[in-house]
Every structure is written in structure tokens, then in C-alpha cells.
Design a protein around this motif. Structure first.
Motif, PDB file in Angstrom:
ATOM      1  N   MET A  87      31.099   8.541 -26.562  1.00 54.04           N
ATOM      2  CA  MET A  87      31.325   7.409 -27.448  1.00 54.04           C
ATOM      3  C   MET A  87      31.642   7.946 -28.838  1.00 54.04           C
ATOM      4  N   ARG A  88      32.573   7.308 -29.503  1.00 54.95           N
ATOM      5  CA  ARG A  88      32.955   7.664 -30.867  1.00 54.95           C
ATOM      6  C   ARG A  88      32.892   6.408 -31.721  1.00 54.95           C
ATOM      7  N   ILE A  89      32.515   6.582 -32.990  1.00 57.65           N
ATOM      8  CA  ILE A  89      32.356   5.459 -33.921  1.00 57.65           C
ATOM      9  C   ILE A  89      33.266   5.682 -35.121  1.00 57.65           C
ATOM     10  N   GLY A  90      33.884   4.608 -35.609  1.00 54.85           N
ATOM     11  CA  GLY A  90      34.716   4.685 -36.812  1.00 54.85           C
ATOM     12  C   GLY A  90      34.389   3.541 -37.753  1.00 54.85           C
ATOM     13  N   PHE A  91      34.610   3.788 -39.037  1.00 54.86           N
ATOM     14  CA  PHE A  91      34.336   2.802 -40.072  1.00 54.86           C
ATOM     15  C   PHE A  91      35.612   2.539 -40.862  1.00 54.86           C
ATOM     16  N   GLY A  92      35.871   1.277 -41.178  1.00 55.06           N
ATOM     17  CA  GLY A  92      37.034   0.923 -41.983  1.00 55.06           C
ATOM     18  C   GLY A  92      36.668  -0.034 -43.093  1.00 55.06           C
ATOM     19  N   TYR A  93      37.394   0.080 -44.186  1.00 57.10           N
ATOM     20  CA  TYR A  93      37.215  -0.812 -45.342  1.00 57.10           C
ATOM     21  C   TYR A  93      38.580  -1.069 -45.940  1.00 57.10           C
ATOM     22  N   ASP A  94      38.787  -2.284 -46.422  1.00 56.05           N
ATOM     23  CA  ASP A  94      40.008  -2.589 -47.160  1.00 56.05           C
ATOM     24  C   ASP A  94      39.720  -3.717 -48.144  1.00 56.05           C
ATOM     25  N   ALA A  95      40.490  -3.757 -49.209  1.00 57.94           N
ATOM     26  CA  ALA A  95      40.396  -4.820 -50.211  1.00 57.94           C
ATOM     27  C   ALA A  95      41.776  -5.049 -50.799  1.00 57.94           C
ATOM     28  N   HIS A  96      42.088  -6.298 -51.069  1.00 59.95           N
ATOM     29  CA  HIS A  96      43.355  -6.645 -51.716  1.00 59.95           C
ATOM     30  C   HIS A  96      43.102  -7.745 -52.744  1.00 59.95           C
ATOM     31  N   ARG A  97      43.916  -7.728 -53.772  1.00 55.02           N
ATOM     32  CA  ARG A  97      43.870  -8.720 -54.847  1.00 55.02           C
ATOM     33  C   ARG A  97      44.481 -10.036 -54.372  1.00 55.02           C
ATOM     34  N   LEU A  98      43.873 -11.143 -54.766  1.00 58.63           N
ATOM     35  CA  LEU A  98      44.444 -12.470 -54.528  1.00 58.63           C
ATOM     36  C   LEU A  98      45.473 -12.778 -55.604  1.00 58.63           C
ATOM     37  N   VAL A  99      46.652 -13.268 -55.176  1.00 57.78           N
ATOM     38  CA  VAL A  99      47.734 -13.596 -56.107  1.00 57.78           C
ATOM     39  C   VAL A  99      48.411 -14.892 -55.666  1.00 57.78           C
ATOM     40  N   ALA A 100      49.068 -15.542 -56.613  1.00 59.55           N
ATOM     41  CA  ALA A 100      49.837 -16.749 -56.300  1.00 59.55           C
ATOM     42  C   ALA A 100      51.146 -16.341 -55.624  1.00 59.55           C
ATOM     43  N   GLY A 101      51.683 -17.252 -54.836  1.00 59.92           N
ATOM     44  CA  GLY A 101      53.010 -17.052 -54.276  1.00 59.92           C
ATOM     45  C   GLY A 101      53.059 -16.280 -52.964  1.00 59.92           C
ATOM     46  N   ASP A 128      41.764   0.996 -39.631  1.00 63.91           N
ATOM     47  CA  ASP A 128      41.139   2.220 -40.155  1.00 63.91           C
ATOM     48  C   ASP A 128      39.905   2.613 -39.343  1.00 63.91           C
ATOM     49  N   ALA A 129      39.121   1.642 -38.906  1.00 70.69           N
ATOM     50  CA  ALA A 129      37.943   1.948 -38.086  1.00 70.69           C
ATOM     51  C   ALA A 129      38.362   2.560 -36.748  1.00 70.69           C
ATOM     52  N   LEU A 130      39.375   1.989 -36.123  1.00 74.36           N
ATOM     53  CA  LEU A 130      39.850   2.514 -34.837  1.00 74.36           C
ATOM     54  C   LEU A 130      40.461   3.900 -34.997  1.00 74.36           C
ATOM     55  N   LEU A 131      41.297   4.059 -36.016  1.00 80.58           N
ATOM     56  CA  LEU A 131      41.898   5.371 -36.264  1.00 80.58           C
ATOM     57  C   LEU A 131      40.831   6.411 -36.582  1.00 80.58           C
ATOM     58  N   LEU A 163      34.117  -4.025 -31.631  1.00 83.00           N
ATOM     59  CA  LEU A 163      34.397  -4.080 -33.071  1.00 83.00           C
ATOM     60  C   LEU A 163      33.369  -5.012 -33.701  1.00 83.00           C
ATOM     61  N   ASP A 164      32.836  -4.610 -34.839  1.00 82.15           N
ATOM     62  CA  ASP A 164      31.968  -5.478 -35.616  1.00 82.15           C
ATOM     63  C   ASP A 164      32.530  -5.489 -37.031  1.00 82.15           C
ATOM     64  N   THR A 165      32.822  -6.660 -37.554  1.00 82.75           N
ATOM     65  CA  THR A 165      33.522  -6.771 -38.833  1.00 82.75           C
ATOM     66  C   THR A 165      32.855  -7.782 -39.754  1.00 82.75           C
ATOM     67  N   THR A 166      33.093  -7.586 -41.052  1.00 87.76           N
ATOM     68  CA  THR A 166      32.638  -8.543 -42.057  1.00 87.76           C
ATOM     69  C   THR A 166      33.735  -8.722 -43.089  1.00 87.76           C
ATOM     70  N   ILE A 167      34.068  -9.971 -43.373  1.00 91.71           N
ATOM     71  CA  ILE A 167      35.022 -10.309 -44.435  1.00 91.71           C
ATOM     72  C   ILE A 167      34.197 -10.805 -45.617  1.00 91.71           C
ATOM     73  N   TYR A 182      35.118  -5.105 -43.999  1.00 92.70           N
ATOM     74  CA  TYR A 182      34.514  -3.906 -43.423  1.00 92.70           C
ATOM     75  C   TYR A 182      34.627  -4.010 -41.906  1.00 92.70           C
ATOM     76  N   ALA A 183      34.784  -2.863 -41.243  1.00 96.06           N
ATOM     77  CA  ALA A 183      34.838  -2.865 -39.787  1.00 96.06           C
ATOM     78  C   ALA A 183      34.202  -1.592 -39.243  1.00 96.06           C
ATOM     79  N   VAL A 184      33.498  -1.750 -38.149  1.00 85.44           N
ATOM     80  CA  VAL A 184      32.965  -0.624 -37.396  1.00 85.44           C
ATOM     81  C   VAL A 184      33.517  -0.760 -35.981  1.00 85.44           C
ATOM     82  N   ALA A 185      34.046   0.350 -35.459  1.00 87.50           N
ATOM     83  CA  ALA A 185      34.611   0.353 -34.112  1.00 87.50           C
ATOM     84  C   ALA A 185      33.919   1.409 -33.271  1.00 87.50           C
ATOM     85  N   SER A 186      33.664   1.069 -32.030  1.00 83.91           N
ATOM     86  CA  SER A 186      33.219   2.088 -31.079  1.00 83.91           C
ATOM     87  C   SER A 186      34.270   2.164 -29.974  1.00 83.91           C
TER      88      SER A 186
END
Length: 168
Positions: A1-15, A46-49, A94-98, A149-153
Motif C-alpha cells: 500500500m502507498r499513501i499520497g497527500f495533495g493540496y491546492d489553493a486558488h484565488r476567487l475572481v469575477a468572470g 497530486d495525492a495520486l501522483l 481517496l479522502d478529501t476536504t474542501i 486537501y486530499a489523501v490517496a491510498s
């Protein structure tokens, strides 16, 4: 079994449309990015990779390449799933949190789970999506952006993983 962690963030914008978890959500702002800026799917990729030891999203889909401009992150997730398959990996779960102050994302969680499952060919029992706020604190709390955030196994099907291990 292998575990990976991912994180991402983006700015909110109009349009721009707001797309999270492969689902377009009605909101006055969208996420800024080279692709559709889907923070949840980017964190999952990113978690899967990471679990497979294959680098990160930027390595495989750099934001300076026109080919990925405006692309749906569902396409990126499918490509990541294909990479895992090529290296004989199977997603266990996969276990994720937004993290977003607004809009309220809980009503869209089932649709997000369905989109993720379809993209990577897993069952809903293998994908968990949660949504939370930061009670008004930080860049997500002030409405500047959304994070995920994401964790993948994963297991290697080449190393004799059992059916039970592969199905979570």
C-alpha cells in the motif's frame, strides 16, 4: 500500500465559472488558474501522483503549456488515472476536504463524488469528499480563495494485491 497527500489553493475572481470536484457551482466568483482551477481535483491528482512517486501536477501539466490552458481538470484526473494504470497501481480510496467560506458546497458533494468516480473508475465507497469553513479566518475565511486537501491510498496490482485490498 502507498499513501499520497495533495493540496491546492486558488484565488476567487469575477468572470470565471466556479468548478469544484468536476461540478460547476452557481456563484458570483470562480477560481483563477491556467486550467479550470478545480482545487479539489488538483489536490486529488497530486495525492495520486505522490502515492505513485510520479511527481506532481505541475510536472505533468505545466501552466506554461498552451495545451492545458482552460482544460477541464476532469481531463487531468483521467490522465493521472491512466498513468497509475500504466504503472500497475489501483486506487484503494481517496479522502478529501474542501475549505471555503462561501459558497456552501455540501449540497454538491454527491455530484462531486460521482464525477470523481467516473473519471478514475472507482466506486462511491472509495471516495470521501468533505466541505468545511475556517470560521472567517485566513484567505479562505475572508473569501479570497478556496483550498482543498486530499489523501490517496493505492496498491500495486503488479505486486499481487488481493481483490479486497484493491476494492477498499
Amino acid at each position: 500500500m502507498r499513501i499520497g497527500f495533495g493540496y491546492d489553493a486558488h484565488r476567487l475572481v469575477a468572470g470565471r465559472p466556479l468548478i469544484v470536484g468536476g461540478v460547476q457551482i452557481p456563484f458570483e466568483y470562480g477560481l483563477q488558474g491556467h486550467s479550470d482551477a478545480d482545487v479539489l481535483l488538483h489536490a486529488i491528482c497530486d495525492a495520486l501522483l505522490g502515492a505513485a512517486g510520479l511527481g506532481d501536477l505541475g510536472l505533468h501539466f505545466p501552466d506554461h503549456e498552451k495545451a492545458w490552458e482552460g482544460v477541464s481538470s476532469i481531463v487531468l484526473l483521467r490522465k493521472v488515472a491512466d498513468m497509475l494504470k500504466k504503472y500497475n497501481y489501483h486506487v484503494v480510496n481517496l479522502d478529501t476536504t474542501i475549505v471555503a467560506q462561501a459558497p456552501r458546497l455540501a449540497p454538491y458533494v454527491d455530484q462531486m463524488v460521482a464525477a470523481i468516480c467516473k473519471a478514475i473508475n472507482v466506486t462511491a465507497a472509495q471516495v470521501n469528499v468533505k466541505a468545511t469553513t475556517t470560521e472567517g479566518m485566513g484567505f479562505t475565511g475572508s473569501g479570497e480563495g478556496i483550498a482543498a486537501y486530499a489523501v490517496a491510498s493505492i496498491v500495486s496490482t503488479a505486486e499481487g494485491a488481493t481483490e479486497d485490498e484493491m476494492d477498499g
